[in-house]
Design a protein around this motif. Structure first.
Motif, short mmCIF file in Angstrom:
data_model
loop_
_atom_site.label_atom_id
_atom_site.label_comp_id
_atom_site.label_asym_id
_atom_site.label_seq_id
_atom_site.Cartn_x
_atom_site.Cartn_y
_atom_site.Cartn_z
N LEU A 70 14.46 81.93 -2.18
CA LEU A 70 15.36 80.97 -1.53
C LEU A 70 16.60 80.69 -2.37
O LEU A 70 17.60 80.17 -1.86
CB LEU A 70 14.61 79.67 -1.23
CG LEU A 70 13.47 79.82 -0.20
CD1 LEU A 70 12.73 78.51 -0.03
CD2 LEU A 70 14.00 80.31 1.14
N VAL A 126 2.81 79.18 -2.50
CA VAL A 126 3.38 80.16 -1.55
C VAL A 126 2.44 80.35 -0.36
O VAL A 126 1.34 80.88 -0.51
CB VAL A 126 3.65 81.52 -2.23
CG1 VAL A 126 4.37 82.45 -1.26
CG2 VAL A 126 4.44 81.34 -3.51
N GLY A 127 2.89 79.91 0.79
CA GLY A 127 2.12 80.13 2.02
C GLY A 127 0.96 79.18 2.20
O GLY A 127 0.31 79.20 3.23
N ALA A 128 0.66 78.37 1.20
CA ALA A 128 -0.48 77.46 1.29
C ALA A 128 -0.10 76.18 2.03
O ALA A 128 1.09 75.91 2.25
CB ALA A 128 -0.96 77.12 -0.13
N ALA A 129 -1.12 75.42 2.39
CA ALA A 129 -0.85 74.17 3.11
C ALA A 129 -0.01 73.22 2.26
O ALA A 129 0.73 72.40 2.80
CB ALA A 129 -2.17 73.50 3.50
N MET A 160 2.47 74.06 0.50
CA MET A 160 3.80 74.64 0.30
C MET A 160 4.87 73.56 0.46
O MET A 160 4.89 72.83 1.44
CB MET A 160 4.03 75.77 1.31
CG MET A 160 5.23 76.65 0.99
SD MET A 160 5.24 78.09 2.11
CE MET A 160 6.51 79.09 1.36
N ILE A 173 11.47 74.64 -2.71
CA ILE A 173 10.02 74.44 -2.82
C ILE A 173 9.44 74.90 -4.17
O ILE A 173 8.29 75.33 -4.24
CB ILE A 173 9.26 75.15 -1.65
CG1 ILE A 173 9.53 76.65 -1.62
CG2 ILE A 173 9.63 74.52 -0.30
CD1 ILE A 173 8.67 77.41 -0.62
#
Lengths: 276, 87
Positions: free
Chosen positions: A15, A190-193, A195, A264
């Motif tokens: 990002l 990364v990609g987890a809840a 995030m 993030i």
């Protein structure tokens, strides 16, 4: 004789380039300034080859083959992600030195996987674009450690690979001046809840250990603790440990830290400085 | 039937824009080449990323392929809403 003249620890979150304008401008300026500072230091140190330690994000390597440690010894291009906002194209490798690092590693017990043609992802592409590209005479050797797909490489092994890289460079007959980048981290999920969560306190703990030269402490951090406190993205500090293994006598100095919510991630920069 | 097969299918779909198009052109047919149960195939087709994560599927892979299928990084908010959903 070739030598490693410096090292840098830095983030590679995509990002940074893909969503620069989303971030708080003051924070983005600090992050971009840190990358520019690294690029300037490469010139001051008269670096001609950079070794970038990154990790795949289940992008270039799939379930059919996940190398534990891989070095690009041939053609390099990328980054593979078209949405990064980074020009895609060839990246000049130092192929003879890369092959030498691989061969020396085999003698050291490092069973390198190797790529004769490698399209890198953002873990190499972002640091290359922001800290190397403008130094047009600098060549780039990409190294990938598996930290993104369980079972991840151990922190001790990551450090040992750095030691092997250092020994290989020291035994190379060329006169290259080499810098090594450990990329990724610090806290991000990364990609987890979770995030979007950042843990600045844990990030500072990591940076304090880095600047204190507490390699044993960093190696001893259990993966389970890192995952719980700082997310799967924080396992990328193994890439940092690899770079630190290549510069065991260096002193780490903090360059910058920013917890950027829009990206993030807690983003940390440090320089591994050798006594002049 | 396994996390491995789900990850293989997910990785293959997201590996290139051509694969994305082939998948979208016929999801069931595309997924038939993998060793997936009907339930697993349905979870993939529904992009039920929370249920897939709960099964142990790598979350880096989930967000990558979700992004490839749903419009790139701009889909991140939508992805997170799905991840936050309780099963």
């Amino acid at each position: 004789m070739a030598k490693i003249v410096g090292g840098f620890l830095m983030p590679h979150v995509p990002l940074i380039t893909a969503a620069r304008d989303m971030a708080n401008k003051a924070q983005a300026d600090i992050v971009y300034g840190a990358f520019s500072g690294v690029a300037a230091r490469l010139r001051e140190l008269e670096v001609d080859t950079v070794i970038i330690i990154g990790d795949d994000h289940y992008t270039i390597f799939g379930p059919q083959c996940i190398p534990r440690c891989l070095i690009g010894i041939g053609d390099v291009d990328g980054p593979i992600e078209p949405w990064l906002g980074i020009p895609q194209g060839p990246i000049e490798n130092n192929q003879p030195l890369a092959a030498h690092i691989m061969e020396c590693g085999f003698e050291d017990g490092i069973d390198w996987s190797f790529a004769k043609s490698l399209t890198v992802d953002h873990s190499v592409g972002v640091p290359y674009h922001l800290a190397v590209r403008e130094n047009t005479s600098v060549r780039t050797i990409p190294v990938y450690l598996n930290v993104g797909v369980a079972p991840a490489i151990s922190s001790r092994r990551a450090y040992q690979i750095g030691q092997s890289i250092a020994a290989a460079v020291a035994s190379w007959a060329g006169d290259e001046r080499v810098a090594i980048f450990g990329t990724g981290g610090i806290s991000h999920w990364v990609g987890a809840a979770e995030m979007g969560r950042i843990n600045p306190e844990y990030d500072m703990r990591i940076l304090d250990m880095v600047t204190a030269g507490d390699v044993d402490g960093l190696i001893a951090l259990p993966d389970e603790e890192v995952l719980a406190e700082a997310g799967n993205g924080c396992l990328e500090i193994k890439n940092w440990l690899c770079a630190m293994g290549a510069l065991p006598k260096a002193t780490a100095e903090l360059i910058a830290y920013e917890a950027v919510n829009e990206w993030i991630t807690g983003l940390g920069f440090a320089e591994l400085r050798l006594a002049s | 039937m396994s996390v491995n097969a789900i990850e293989m299918a997910f990785w293959k779909i997201g590996s290139s824009p051509v694969e994305v198009q082939q998948y979208l052109a016929g999801k069931s047919d595309y997924l038939a080449r993998f060793n997936l149960s009907d339930q697993e195939s349905q979870l993939i087709q529904n992009l039920d990323v929370r249920a897939l994560a709960d099964k142990g599927v790598n979350t880096v892979l989930l967000v990558n392929t979700y992004s490839a299928l749903c419009g790139g990084p701009a889909s991140l908010g939508e992805y997170l809403q799905k991840m936050a959903a309780a099963n």
